[in-house]
Design an enzyme around this catalytic site. Structure first.
Site, PDB file in Angstrom:
ATOM      1  CD1 TRP A 108      -2.367  -1.768   0.029  1.00  0.00           C
ATOM      2  CD2 TRP A 108      -3.292  -0.948   1.896  1.00  0.00           C
ATOM      3  NE1 TRP A 108      -3.576  -2.394   0.199  1.00  0.00           N
ATOM      4  CE2 TRP A 108      -4.170  -1.912   1.347  1.00  0.00           C
ATOM      5  CE3 TRP A 108      -3.661  -0.313   3.079  1.00  0.00           C
ATOM      6  CZ2 TRP A 108      -5.394  -2.241   1.925  1.00  0.00           C
ATOM      7  CZ3 TRP A 108      -4.880  -0.632   3.671  1.00  0.00           C
ATOM      8  CH2 TRP A 108      -5.736  -1.581   3.092  1.00  0.00           C
ATOM      9  CD  GLU A 148       8.322  -4.345  -6.729  1.00  0.00           C
ATOM     10  OE1 GLU A 148       7.109  -4.519  -6.797  1.00  0.00           O
ATOM     11  OE2 GLU A 148       8.840  -3.483  -5.986  1.00  0.00           O
ATOM     12  N   GLY A 205       4.568   1.935 -11.055  1.00  0.00           N
ATOM     13  CA  GLY A 205       3.669   3.087 -11.074  1.00  0.00           C
ATOM     14  C   GLY A 205       3.596   3.798 -12.416  1.00  0.00           C
ATOM     15  N   GLY A 256       1.420  -2.703  -6.261  1.00  0.00           N
ATOM     16  CA  GLY A 256       1.275  -1.425  -5.573  1.00  0.00           C
ATOM     17  C   GLY A 256      -0.117  -0.857  -5.763  1.00  0.00           C
ATOM     18  N   GLY A 257      -0.255   0.046  -6.724  1.00  0.00           N
ATOM     19  CA  GLY A 257      -1.514   0.777  -6.923  1.00  0.00           C
ATOM     20  C   GLY A 257      -2.757  -0.097  -6.980  1.00  0.00           C
TER      21      GLY A 257
HETATM   22  P1  PGA Z   1       2.811  -0.593  -8.836  1.00  0.00           P
HETATM   23  O1  PGA Z   1       3.918  -0.740  -7.663  1.00  0.00           O
HETATM   24  O2  PGA Z   1       2.055  -1.876  -8.883  1.00  0.00           O
HETATM   25  O3  PGA Z   1       1.963   0.582  -8.417  1.00  0.00           O
HETATM   26  O4  PGA Z   1       3.563  -0.342 -10.099  1.00  0.00           O
HETATM   27  C1  PGA Z   1       4.578  -1.943  -7.473  1.00  0.00           C
HETATM   28  C2  PGA Z   1       5.526  -1.832  -6.306  1.00  0.00           C
HETATM   29  O5  PGA Z   1       6.203  -0.799  -6.162  1.00  0.00           O
HETATM   30  O6  PGA Z   1       5.623  -2.770  -5.495  1.00  0.00           O
END
Ligand code: PGA
Length: 246
Positions: A10, A160, A166, A227-228
């Site tokens: 989050w 990642e 993001g 993330g998002g």
């Molecule tokens: P994201 O972030 O899914 O918003 O691209 C992934 C993360 O940083 O773990």
């Protein structure tokens, strides 16, 4: 067989009102055969616990057990809050807080010493990928960030790419597969086939409901760090479902 893992990060989002999302996820995936982990901000760790089968993790920890470290939290405190895992070495910390691999390794070791699963993040920048240095960077981060006592229980590795976080940009499936196969072979070489094959490897970076199923078909992708799209049950649930049905 490695158990699949859908992990949500989050970041600095969420207040107590957001916990309603956990109740929905827990109900929808009550009988899930994949592990589901939510990493809320530290303020919500304790309140987030208690939504079985969801597991709760933190987003960072200090390498020391206690002491004069204003603003930091220790692995022992994370465990005491009821969490079972902690993300370490996320690129947002490597970059914004200058956490190099040696620090990440110390944090992972501290987490494992408390019985937590350390989710160690690795990833190259766009410039590094364009210079065709991706595997060198990942190999270096992997060697430097993973403690010697790794097991399939106390370690998860998340690949990642920084440029995918993001941004809505995602590597193609062959690029994801290349890095995941590389990480797997390095883990097997360092820890032996038994441990090396038992560590779960997550892909992270713009995983969304509409691309998750494809990403989960890639060999050596055991789940995602999201993330998002982990902030609402409406977005995260279909990603979990994609992993359940892969
Ligand atoms: P994201 O972030 O899914 O918003 O691209 C992934 C993360 O940083 O773990």
């Amino acid at each position: 067989m490695r158990r699949k893992l859908a992990a949500g990060n989050w970041k600095m989002n969420g207040t107590r009102a957001s916990l309603a999302e956990l109740a929905v996820l827990a109900k929808t995936h009550a009988a899930s055969e994949v592990d589901i982990l939510i990493c809320p901000p530290a303020t919500l760790l304790t309140a987030a616990c208690g939504h079985a089968p969801l597991m709760i993790g933190a987003q960072d920890c200090h390498m020391a057990t206690s002491g004069a470290h204003t603003g930091d939290i220790s692995a022992a405190q994370i465990k005491d809050a009821g969490a079972t895992a902690v993300i370490v070495g996320h690129s947002e910390r490597r970059v914004a807080h200058e956490e190099h691999s040696e620090i990440v390794r110390a944090k992972a070791r501290a987490a494992q010493a408390e019985g937590l699963t350390a989710i160690v993040c690795l990833g190259e920048s766009l410039a590094q990928r364009e210079a065709q240095n991706t595997l060198d960077i990942i190999g270096g981060q992997l060697a430097g960030s993973i403690p010697d006592n790794a097991t399939g229980e106390n370690l998860v590795v998340a690949y990642e790419p920084i440029w995918a976080i993001g941004t809505g940009l995602v590597p193609d499936l062959a690029q994801i597969g290349e890095v995941h196969d590389f990480i797997r072979s390095r883990l097997e070489r360092r820890f032996g086939a038994g441990v090396g094959r038992s560590v779960r490897l997550l892909y992270g970076g713009s995983v969304k409901p509409d691309n998750a199923a494809d990403i989960f078909t890639v060999p050596n992708v055991d789940g995602a760090l999201v993330g998002g799209a982990s902030l609402t049950a409406a977005d995260f649930s279909p990603i979990i479902t994609a992993l359940e049905t892969v």
